[in-house]
Write a protein that holds these residues in place. Structure first.
Motif, PDB file in Angstrom:
ATOM      1  N   ARG A 136       0.834  -1.212   0.000  1.00 54.58           N
ATOM      2  CA  ARG A 136       0.000   0.000   0.000  1.00 54.58           C
ATOM      3  C   ARG A 136       0.864   1.256   0.000  1.00 54.58           C
ATOM      4  O   ARG A 136       0.515   2.264  -0.611  1.00 54.58           O
ATOM      5  CB  ARG A 136      -0.948  -0.006   1.206  1.00 54.58           C
ATOM      6  N   GLU A 137       2.010   1.205   0.698  1.00 53.32           N
ATOM      7  CA  GLU A 137       2.911   2.373   0.727  1.00 53.32           C
ATOM      8  C   GLU A 137       3.504   2.689  -0.648  1.00 53.32           C
ATOM      9  O   GLU A 137       3.955   3.811  -0.881  1.00 53.32           O
ATOM     10  CB  GLU A 137       4.043   2.137   1.752  1.00 53.32           C
ATOM     11  N   ARG A 138       3.503   1.697  -1.519  1.00 53.45           N
ATOM     12  CA  ARG A 138       3.948   1.948  -2.897  1.00 53.45           C
ATOM     13  C   ARG A 138       2.828   2.588  -3.720  1.00 53.45           C
ATOM     14  O   ARG A 138       2.981   2.794  -4.941  1.00 53.45           O
ATOM     15  CB  ARG A 138       4.383   0.634  -3.557  1.00 53.45           C
ATOM     16  N   GLY A 139       1.682   2.861  -3.083  1.00 53.14           N
ATOM     17  CA  GLY A 139       0.575   3.512  -3.792  1.00 53.14           C
ATOM     18  C   GLY A 139      -0.344   2.551  -4.521  1.00 53.14           C
ATOM     19  O   GLY A 139      -1.176   2.952  -5.329  1.00 53.14           O
ATOM     20  N   VAL A 140      -0.199   1.262  -4.216  1.00 50.37           N
ATOM     21  CA  VAL A 140      -1.022   0.246  -4.878  1.00 50.37           C
ATOM     22  C   VAL A 140      -2.330   0.065  -4.110  1.00 50.37           C
ATOM     23  O   VAL A 140      -2.340  -0.003  -2.880  1.00 50.37           O
ATOM     24  CB  VAL A 140      -0.257  -1.102  -4.939  1.00 50.37           C
ATOM     25  N   ARG A 141      -3.439   0.013  -4.825  1.00 48.85           N
ATOM     26  CA  ARG A 141      -4.730  -0.284  -4.208  1.00 48.85           C
ATOM     27  C   ARG A 141      -4.809  -1.780  -3.906  1.00 48.85           C
ATOM     28  O   ARG A 141      -4.739  -2.602  -4.814  1.00 48.85           O
ATOM     29  CB  ARG A 141      -5.854   0.120  -5.174  1.00 48.85           C
ATOM     30  N   VAL A 142      -4.931  -2.104  -2.623  1.00 48.09           N
ATOM     31  CA  VAL A 142      -5.025  -3.507  -2.202  1.00 48.09           C
ATOM     32  C   VAL A 142      -6.394  -3.739  -1.578  1.00 48.09           C
ATOM     33  O   VAL A 142      -6.769  -3.057  -0.624  1.00 48.09           O
ATOM     34  CB  VAL A 142      -3.928  -3.862  -1.166  1.00 48.09           C
ATOM     35  N   GLU A 143      -7.147  -4.671  -2.140  1.00 49.94           N
ATOM     36  CA  GLU A 143      -8.471  -5.018  -1.599  1.00 49.94           C
ATOM     37  C   GLU A 143      -8.417  -6.430  -1.046  1.00 49.94           C
ATOM     38  O   GLU A 143      -8.398  -7.409  -1.794  1.00 49.94           O
ATOM     39  CB  GLU A 143      -9.529  -4.932  -2.700  1.00 49.94           C
ATOM     40  N   SER A 144      -8.375  -6.548   0.270  1.00 45.89           N
ATOM     41  CA  SER A 144      -8.348  -7.862   0.916  1.00 45.89           C
ATOM     42  C   SER A 144      -9.728  -8.169   1.467  1.00 45.89           C
ATOM     43  O   SER A 144     -10.313  -7.340   2.163  1.00 45.89           O
ATOM     44  CB  SER A 144      -7.309  -7.871   2.036  1.00 45.89           C
ATOM     45  N   LEU A 145     -10.241  -9.349   1.155  1.00 54.67           N
ATOM     46  CA  LEU A 145     -11.628  -9.663   1.516  1.00 54.67           C
ATOM     47  C   LEU A 145     -11.767 -10.049   2.988  1.00 54.67           C
ATOM     48  O   LEU A 145     -12.833  -9.950   3.562  1.00 54.67           O
ATOM     49  CB  LEU A 145     -12.176 -10.754   0.599  1.00 54.67           C
ATOM     50  N   ALA A 146     -10.661 -10.489   3.581  1.00 60.08           N
ATOM     51  CA  ALA A 146     -10.626 -10.715   5.038  1.00 60.08           C
ATOM     52  C   ALA A 146      -9.225 -10.349   5.509  1.00 60.08           C
ATOM     53  O   ALA A 146      -8.241 -10.811   4.933  1.00 60.08           O
ATOM     54  CB  ALA A 146     -10.934 -12.166   5.375  1.00 60.08           C
ATOM     55  N   ILE A 147      -9.153  -9.493   6.520  1.00 58.73           N
ATOM     56  CA  ILE A 147      -7.849  -9.114   7.077  1.00 58.73           C
ATOM     57  C   ILE A 147      -7.783  -9.624   8.506  1.00 58.73           C
ATOM     58  O   ILE A 147      -8.620  -9.285   9.339  1.00 58.73           O
ATOM     59  CB  ILE A 147      -7.631  -7.583   7.046  1.00 58.73           C
ATOM     60  N   ILE A 148      -6.778 -10.442   8.764  1.00 55.83           N
ATOM     61  CA  ILE A 148      -6.608 -11.035  10.084  1.00 55.83           C
ATOM     62  C   ILE A 148      -5.602 -10.197  10.863  1.00 55.83           C
ATOM     63  O   ILE A 148      -4.498  -9.939  10.388  1.00 55.83           O
ATOM     64  CB  ILE A 148      -6.124 -12.494   9.942  1.00 55.83           C
ATOM     65  N   SER A 149      -6.008  -9.752  12.055  1.00 56.27           N
ATOM     66  CA  SER A 149      -5.097  -8.925  12.847  1.00 56.27           C
ATOM     67  C   SER A 149      -4.254  -9.769  13.800  1.00 56.27           C
ATOM     68  O   SER A 149      -3.188  -9.344  14.229  1.00 56.27           O
ATOM     69  CB  SER A 149      -5.871  -7.855  13.616  1.00 56.27           C
ATOM     70  N   SER A 150      -4.730 -10.971  14.122  1.00 51.09           N
ATOM     71  CA  SER A 150      -3.957 -11.818  15.036  1.00 51.09           C
ATOM     72  C   SER A 150      -4.403 -13.279  14.954  1.00 51.09           C
ATOM     73  O   SER A 150      -5.585 -13.581  14.724  1.00 51.09           O
ATOM     74  CB  SER A 150      -4.138 -11.323  16.478  1.00 51.09           C
ATOM     75  N   LEU A 151      -3.424 -14.176  15.124  1.00 48.31           N
ATOM     76  CA  LEU A 151      -3.713 -15.617  15.255  1.00 48.31           C
ATOM     77  C   LEU A 151      -3.269 -16.107  16.635  1.00 48.31           C
ATOM     78  O   LEU A 151      -3.108 -17.303  16.851  1.00 48.31           O
ATOM     79  CB  LEU A 151      -2.988 -16.396  14.146  1.00 48.31           C
ATOM     80  N   GLU A 152      -3.078 -15.167  17.547  1.00 48.14           N
ATOM     81  CA  GLU A 152      -2.557 -15.550  18.868  1.00 48.14           C
ATOM     82  C   GLU A 152      -3.578 -16.360  19.673  1.00 48.14           C
ATOM     83  O   GLU A 152      -4.784 -16.241  19.462  1.00 48.14           O
ATOM     84  CB  GLU A 152      -2.140 -14.288  19.644  1.00 48.14           C
ATOM     85  N   ASN A 153      -3.051 -17.203  20.561  1.00 42.42           N
ATOM     86  CA  ASN A 153      -3.874 -18.077  21.408  1.00 42.42           C
ATOM     87  C   ASN A 153      -4.782 -18.996  20.594  1.00 42.42           C
ATOM     88  O   ASN A 153      -5.886 -19.333  21.015  1.00 42.42           O
ATOM     89  CB  ASN A 153      -4.720 -17.245  22.377  1.00 42.42           C
ATOM     90  N   GLY A 154      -4.314 -19.375  19.405  1.00 47.34           N
ATOM     91  CA  GLY A 154      -5.076 -20.308  18.574  1.00 47.34           C
ATOM     92  C   GLY A 154      -6.374 -19.752  18.043  1.00 47.34           C
ATOM     93  O   GLY A 154      -7.252 -20.500  17.612  1.00 47.34           O
ATOM     94  N   GLU A 155      -6.494 -18.423  18.045  1.00 49.75           N
ATOM     95  CA  GLU A 155      -7.771 -17.810  17.681  1.00 49.75           C
ATOM     96  C   GLU A 155      -7.614 -16.815  16.526  1.00 49.75           C
ATOM     97  O   GLU A 155      -6.643 -16.046  16.484  1.00 49.75           O
ATOM     98  CB  GLU A 155      -8.296 -17.049  18.898  1.00 49.75           C
ATOM     99  N   VAL A 156      -8.559 -16.821  15.617  1.00 50.55           N
ATOM    100  CA  VAL A 156      -8.539 -15.874  14.501  1.00 50.55           C
ATOM    101  C   VAL A 156      -9.230 -14.581  14.918  1.00 50.55           C
ATOM    102  O   VAL A 156     -10.406 -14.594  15.284  1.00 50.55           O
ATOM    103  CB  VAL A 156      -9.272 -16.437  13.268  1.00 50.55           C
ATOM    104  N   THR A 157      -8.499 -13.464  14.894  1.00 47.91           N
ATOM    105  CA  THR A 157      -9.111 -12.156  15.134  1.00 47.91           C
ATOM    106  C   THR A 157      -9.019 -11.342  13.847  1.00 47.91           C
ATOM    107  O   THR A 157      -7.945 -11.241  13.247  1.00 47.91           O
ATOM    108  CB  THR A 157      -8.373 -11.409  16.263  1.00 47.91           C
ATOM    109  N   PHE A 158     -10.153 -10.798  13.424  1.00 44.83           N
ATOM    110  CA  PHE A 158     -10.161 -10.003  12.200  1.00 44.83           C
ATOM    111  C   PHE A 158      -9.932  -8.538  12.508  1.00 44.83           C
ATOM    112  O   PHE A 158     -10.347  -8.042  13.567  1.00 44.83           O
ATOM    113  CB  PHE A 158     -11.491 -10.166  11.461  1.00 44.83           C
ATOM    114  N   ALA A 159      -9.300  -7.842  11.578  1.00 45.45           N
ATOM    115  CA  ALA A 159      -9.153  -6.393  11.704  1.00 45.45           C
ATOM    116  C   ALA A 159     -10.535  -5.773  11.610  1.00 45.45           C
ATOM    117  O   ALA A 159     -11.418  -6.270  10.903  1.00 45.45           O
ATOM    118  CB  ALA A 159      -8.243  -5.868  10.607  1.00 45.45           C
TER     119      ALA A 159
END
Lengths: 195, 195
Positions: A166-189
């Motif tokens: 994104r810092e290169r100015g590219v448009r990035v569209e992610s359909l799911a963004i994961i903020s953490s996988l800690e403690n065996g758990e999926v946390t979404f942004a």
């Protein structure tokens, strides 16, 4: 994309703080209906970008990219990781290091299929360290084609790839963004659609 | 399948008496609309077979298999040629020699995704010497699953694979059967649908 997030919650397996396994619908077994919904979502987000070609990387990018190509009405090219004996034309190529497989692959695209007249959408299954997407961006540059952006199925937001691209100015569209996988758990942004 | 044959006539490149290159719509660039038509054709031919899973091989089988899976409403599994670090479960595997790439690959499928309760349709892009299809048949056998048959996009009827596999009693549906590539020309077999 809520349908995708629900699928990740239901079927994703957290193998470590950095590895999420989604072999039941994306990376080994494919859920065609989900791929269709993903393809339609990309098509909706990039409908006004004048896309003429979709570029992905074998193998897991092929299903979502093909579904997006179907909805947008454009061809899909999959970059090859190994040279085929019938892939003998002039090639664009780039080096891609895979942290998952711990090896460097040379990826290649025939010059026959992307030119300076094209507007390219890059699609890939995962964005983590950004190596694969960087290689595909490199190929689009070599072709002097226009870049519409990058469509990702699952972004690991806690790794550096998305930020760097994104810092290169590219448009990035992610359909799911994961903020953490800690403690065996999926946390979404919170915000899944940065523009 | 006339649409496919016309595409082969228009865009196929005969590289030798045994090699046909269809990189513009199947093996490198993908034509999503054609893949959709191919998927629908397989679905029509196998609609009454009670199929529960489609099995293909990365990478070129993924697009037609995914489209067939969409129409039939069943998941698609692509056998992997290289082991992924996240593919850690128990595996079915088979050896496949590629005459095109002159190398042997071990192909693998997780035991999670095919079981004795499944009715499997195998789909692949090409049938020539039958090595890839034989490997996939081997995996279906290891799983004790039922086999509905084999769907092939392009069969080289002048090579032995199709004959050998049909002699084993397997239903093979090839959407285009080529009888010769001699003199740089594609000749199709008269009867494209042997039952």
């Amino acid at each position: 994309m809520e349908l995708l997030k629900q699928k990740i919650r239901d079927e994703g397996k957290v193998l470590s703080d950095t590895v999420l396994k989604v072999d039941s619908f994306l990376n080994h077994q494919i859920d065609p209906k989900l791929m269709q919904a993903i393809g339609e979502e990309y098509a909706a987000r990039f409908r006004d970008s004048g896309i003429t070609k979709i570029l992905t990387l074998e193998s897991s990018g092929i299903a979502p990219a093909t579904m997006a190509g179907l909805t947008l009405g454009v061809p899909v090219i999959f970059a090859r990781k190994r040279k085929s004996l019938t892939l003998i034309n002039e090639l664009y190529s780039a080096q891609v290091y895979s942290f998952t497989k711990k090896e460097t692959n040379k990826i290649s695209v025939s010059k026959d299929y992307i030119s300076a007249n094209d507007v390219v959408l890059i699609i890939d299954d995962f964005l983590a360290n950004g190596q694969a997407v960087s290689g595909l961006l490199d190929i689009v540059e070599q072709a002097n084609a226009m870049l519409a952006g990058v469509g990702i199925v699952i972004e690991k937001g806690f790794q550096e790839g998305g930020k760097q691209i994104r810092e290169r100015g590219v448009r990035v569209e992610s359909l799911a963004i994961i903020s953490s996988l800690e403690n065996g758990e999926v946390t979404f942004a919170k915000e899944a659609v940065p523009k």
